[in-house]
Design an enzyme around this catalytic site. Sequence first.
Site, PDB file in Angstrom:
ATOM      1  N   GLU A   1       0.830  -1.205   0.000  1.00 18.40           N
ATOM      2  CA  GLU A   1       0.000   0.000   0.000  1.00 18.40           C
ATOM      3  C   GLU A   1       0.869   1.262   0.000  1.00 18.40           C
ATOM      4  OE1 GLU A   1      -3.494  -1.895   2.866  1.00 18.40           O
ATOM      5  OE2 GLU A   1      -2.233  -0.269   3.575  1.00 18.40           O
TER       6      GLU A   1
ATOM      7  N   CYS B   1       2.897   8.456   1.762  1.00 16.48           N
ATOM      8  CA  CYS B   1       3.291   7.452   2.748  1.00 16.48           C
ATOM      9  C   CYS B   1       3.661   6.181   1.983  1.00 16.48           C
ATOM     10  CB  CYS B   1       2.137   7.215   3.711  1.00 16.48           C
ATOM     11  SG  CYS B   1       2.526   6.012   4.971  1.00 16.48           S
TER      12      CYS B   1
ATOM     13  N   CYS C   1       4.567  -7.299   7.776  1.00 17.38           N
ATOM     14  CA  CYS C   1       5.459  -6.801   8.819  1.00 17.38           C
ATOM     15  C   CYS C   1       5.551  -7.833   9.937  1.00 17.38           C
ATOM     16  CB  CYS C   1       4.962  -5.470   9.366  1.00 17.38           C
ATOM     17  SG  CYS C   1       6.121  -4.707  10.519  1.00 17.38           S
TER      18      CYS C   1
ATOM     19  N   CYS D   1       2.950  -5.092  16.140  1.00 13.15           N
ATOM     20  CA  CYS D   1       2.323  -4.022  16.933  1.00 13.15           C
ATOM     21  C   CYS D   1       0.835  -4.371  17.026  1.00 13.15           C
ATOM     22  CB  CYS D   1       2.520  -2.670  16.264  1.00 13.15           C
ATOM     23  SG  CYS D   1       4.261  -2.276  15.991  1.00 13.15           S
TER      24      CYS D   1
ATOM     25  N   CYS E   1      -2.127  -2.828  14.835  1.00 14.06           N
ATOM     26  CA  CYS E   1      -1.857  -2.595  13.414  1.00 14.06           C
ATOM     27  C   CYS E   1      -2.417  -3.718  12.543  1.00 14.06           C
ATOM     28  CB  CYS E   1      -0.351  -2.471  13.216  1.00 14.06           C
ATOM     29  SG  CYS E   1       0.136  -2.385  11.488  1.00 14.06           S
TER      30      CYS E   1
ATOM     31  N   CYS F   1      -2.955   1.564   7.953  1.00 11.76           N
ATOM     32  CA  CYS F   1      -1.928   0.757   7.310  1.00 11.76           C
ATOM     33  C   CYS F   1      -2.331  -0.724   7.290  1.00 11.76           C
ATOM     34  CB  CYS F   1      -0.652   0.985   8.107  1.00 11.76           C
ATOM     35  SG  CYS F   1       0.676  -0.105   7.762  1.00 11.76           S
TER      36      CYS F   1
END
Length: 369
Positions: free
Chosen positions: A97, A112, A119, A123, A126, A347
């Site tokens: 993205e 961004c 990932c 976190c 997220c 995100c």
Amino acid sequence: MHPGPPSPRALSDLSCEELGAWLAGLGFKASHAEAVIRRLLRPSGPGTASGTRMPATLQARLQSSFAAEAAHPAMRQVSEDGTTKLLLRLHDGRTVESVLMPDYHDDRAAGCISSQVGCAMACDFCATTQTGFERNLTSGEIIEQFLHLQIEARAAGRTLRTIVFMGMGEPMLNLKNVIAAVKRIADPRLGAFGWRQITVSTVGIVPGMDELREAGLGVHLAVSLHAPDDRTRADILPMGRRFPVRDVLAAADRYQADSGRITTIQYCLLEGVNDSLEQARELARLLNGRRMHVNLLRYNPTGLSLRGRTYAPSSMEQTDAFLAELRACGTVAHLRRARGPDIDAACGQLRKRQPPESQSPVMADRQGK
Ligand code: SF4
């Protein structure tokens, strides 16, 4: 299953030096490399070097030797506030993205950019990390996000003025390719962007912060702190167990001392988790004596978290109180407007709901443009 031959590299994956050596090996002048890459980085979008004045044989050779592009738009959402989210499909079918955000100035926009597919940082609030880590992006895949955002900005009558590595992935864990991309994007010979227009963000990977400092690029650094104390931070950011707040801020101090750039502290306000006035005072105490700015972020809910929790954004009333408390304690702090609340702006959200590869390319635009 046999993996088949590897996909050809895209031109955007090559540095001037690599392309120069490749050209020289074929008997062409190595000096054409700079023109080829400058052409690529001009705001006309990714592709081969068509239009550049150079031997036709060289152009033909480039076109037959390199993939036309490293990342292709597969999906697009536009919010009522003008925020545009792109889902880019890579040569292996994976997706990343990139987001374009209109600036307060009518003629400017910020971008961004992602650094990894997925990932591994986990976190808890997220959406990206919920599908795990797949692979690092190449420098070309990073550069082409920048080029596509330039195209989007131009179509919206704006100029892309800044980019931040705050999309999918942890940039410090793909630093080699992030640095290679930044060097090309900001190379004055190639005439694109300035170092000061680029921010690299991290969840607080101390060795990566030091490596970025040693690279001496002069880009801005943003640290996602999200809590002033190790207990709260480690609860929402597992990396907080490995790198305590004290060490993260010390690395930010070193970066700031060497680069002269003011570090931004990113702080996403989560209701009942990190938004108390005591936590605001603790954050202000931590930053006392440091020339760092706090950027408060509004949380875009992403559904059930990795650990089965549901996070909510702090109320506007609590957000304003937190901001006021920081300022009353002498901390420079701003509230970033929520972007694209009517689209999958957080995100990793758009990627989670992507259609099967067979259905792409899809242009999904909620405003029907
Ligand atoms: S917030 Fe950033 S570092 Fe953390 S899991 Fe999501 S993409 Fe990774």
